[in-house]
Design an enzyme around this catalytic site. Structure first.
Site, PDB file in Angstrom:
ATOM      1  N   GLY A 150      -0.928   0.719  -5.008  1.00  0.00           N
ATOM      2  CA  GLY A 150      -2.251   0.182  -4.723  1.00  0.00           C
ATOM      3  C   GLY A 150      -3.303   0.832  -5.586  1.00  0.00           C
ATOM      4  CB  CYS A 171      -0.900   0.014   1.235  1.00  0.00           C
ATOM      5  SG  CYS A 171      -2.012  -1.411   1.368  1.00  0.00           S
ATOM      6  CE1 TYR A 226       5.756  -5.311 -11.141  1.00  0.00           C
ATOM      7  CE2 TYR A 226       4.795  -5.173  -8.952  1.00  0.00           C
ATOM      8  CZ  TYR A 226       4.649  -5.149 -10.323  1.00  0.00           C
ATOM      9  OH  TYR A 226       3.412  -4.955 -10.865  1.00  0.00           O
ATOM     10  CG  ASN A 252       3.001  -0.499   2.828  1.00  0.00           C
ATOM     11  OD1 ASN A 252       2.436  -1.460   2.320  1.00  0.00           O
ATOM     12  ND2 ASN A 252       4.221  -0.130   2.466  1.00  0.00           N
ATOM     13  N   GLY A 253       1.676  -2.883   5.039  1.00  0.00           N
ATOM     14  CA  GLY A 253       2.299  -4.079   5.599  1.00  0.00           C
ATOM     15  C   GLY A 253       1.277  -5.126   5.958  1.00  0.00           C
TER      16      GLY A 253
END
Length: 505
Positions: free
Chosen positions: A28, A2, A258, A102-103
């Protein structure tokens, strides 16, 4: 994965938050949300879809009032796509705290139990972010001061670190007080903060990647270190403290392969330079193991493999060509929800230029091979365009294990390399030859001269999880929630919608 953002400014933050989220849209594409604060009042808009779809009118922006706010772009892993789990999430007790995360936590079930049985708090969604928010809120309630102080906040984060396991880079907003950024003790997911000078004074931003700061004219101060917390009060003061007992620098290496934009700098490492070195290392492997190769041209799979592919071609002394044209109105297939949608999108997303393939031995270069659906389709597209032979190179090693720290690599059975040899994968993908990066070379390409990074999270390649709490039982349970079939069932249940909440304080 995210994207998160937090901003304390001297004027309205709504448009800067919007612009910052668009810079993080690659992290996201499933949902977006912004919550702002004006005095004791909170203003929220969130919904499923891209940033431009959720905030698609002037009224949406005008209603987000205040000089302080946080935002989030999301794609779901274990959760669903309902707006109930779209962030930021909020709890009114104590103080009024909102959170963007985020995670992924690895002890969510345990925390959910103790929150109810011991802390007497109700968690209203299936989201681990909701759990994390409530743990932080409970620890904030232990404050003994008559007025909240930075030490009170940092003490709460320290207690939270002792309870929570997994990956979490977060921004939290405390109503009428300030913005808090913090990172798990391993530093798995990225987060950076910076400042800029406005006509009215200094302003501060926290974001997942430095590109969001760059775009809005902020100068990077530093990455938030593993276990560290950064507090920016509403009046523009900044405080930092290390809140973990034994932090270790262990960022996710797949961010560099990526996830991140190439123009980002993460933990002091230029993503662009790291990808150049990945191309160099891959070229050295080809020279070493395939010295008599007959490659005519190197063609990258846009966009993330361009940097590695161009350097690989340069090192081999082979022509580099852009053989695929990308439709930029199709999202990143890796983070699209559902295997069927990803597969349909490949040929809509990429169109080959036949003249670059016709009667040539082509080496296609991609950043990684995850499910294999995209790679197989692209190899066939190259053959259909007239390629004589199609070789395929991955800038990353084989992805054989699920990610449990917030990346949608859900279950082993959906990873094409799991339990298979490279020769077997060549056959499955339809390639004449398949070349993978070696893990040691990847680590060296990313780490380079940054000795302060003690290790990387390479669990998707090795199956070794740095939090040391992931076992076969955990992974089996994860399959029930993260498979494409499970996600499709949840989408059938929850419709797309939007929440807009004003004067929520």
């Amino acid at each position: 994965m995210c994207g998160i953002i937090g901003l304390v400014a001297k004027s309205a933050v709504n448009r800067d938050l919007y612009d910052g989220l668009t810079m993080l849209q690659h992290r996201g594409q499933d949902a977006a949300g912004i919550m702002t604060c004006e005095g004791e009042r909170l203003y929220l808009r969130k919904g499923t879809g891209l940033v431009r779809d959720v905030f698609n009118s002037e009224a949406h922006m005008i209603n987000l009032r205040g000089n302080m706010g946080i935002g989030h772009v999301r794609y779901p892993t274990a959760g669903n796509t309902s707006v109930a789990e779209t962030q930021p999430l909020y709890t009114n007790t104590p103080y009024g705290i909102s959170l963007a995360h985020n995670g992924n936590l690895t002890n969510t079930d345990e925390l959910r139990h103790t929150l109810f049985e011991e802390d007497k708090r109700h968690v209203n969604t299936d989201s681990d972010t909701d759990v994390l928010l409530n743990v932080l809120a409970h620890e904030m309630m232990a404050t003994r001061s008559s007025h909240l102080t930075p030490d009170d906040v940092f003490d709460a984060v320290s207690r939270m670190h002792k309870r929570v396991r997994g990956a979490y880079a977060c921004v939290a907003m405390i109503a009428n007080y300030g913005i808090l950024g913090f990172r798990d003790p391993h530093g798995i997911r990225p987060v950076v903060y910076g400042h800029r000078m406005s006509q009215k004074g200094i302003e501060y931003m926290i974001a997942s990647e430095s590109v969001a700061l760059d775009a809005l004219g902020f100068e990077t101060i530093a990455d938030i270190a593993p276990g560290e917390a950064v507090l920016i009060t509403q009046d523009g003061r900044i405080f930092t403290r290390q809140c973990a007992i034994r932090p270790t620098y262990s960022p996710c290496i797949f961010e560099y392969v990526y996830l991140a934009r190439p123009d980002s700098v993460m933990d002091g490492i230029y993503v662009y330079k790291a990808r150049l070195r990945m191309g160099e290392a891959l070229a050295e492997k080809i020279k070493r193991e395939w010295p008599d190769n007959d490659i005519d041209v190197v063609i990258p799979i846009p966009d993330t493999s361009r940097v590695a592919g161009s350097e690989l071609a340069n090192q081999l002394g082979v022509k580099y060509r852009e053989g695929f044209i990308k439709n930029r109105y199709i999202g990143r297939t890796f983070i699209m929800p559902g295997q069927a949608q990803r597969q349909r999108s490949v040929r809509q997303k990429l169109n080959p230029i036949d003249v670059e393939f016709n009667r040539k031995n082509v080496l296609l270069v991609d950043d990684s091979i995850v499910r294999g659906t995209t790679s197989r389709e692209i190899i066939q597209m190259a053959r259909d365009a007239g390629a004589r032979k199609v070789y395929f190179a991955s800038a990353a090693p084989p992805v054989r294990y699920p990610n449990v720290y917030g990346i949608d690599m859900p279950i082993a059975s959906e990873l094409i390399a799991h339990g298979r040899t490279v020769k077997e994968l060549e056959t499955l993908l339809g390639a004449d030859r398949l070349i993978y990066q070696d893990l040691d070379d990847l680590i060296e390409a990313v780490r380079h001269k940054h000795s302060d990074i003690q290790q990387f999270d390479t669990s998707v390649f090795t199956g070794e999880y740095i939090t040391h709490d992931v076992d076969s039982a955990y992974l089996s349970q994860l399959e029930l929630f993260r498979s494409d079939a499970a996600k499709a069932a949840r989408r059938a249940r929850y419709g797309d919608n939007v929440i807009e909440l004003s004067n929520a304080g």
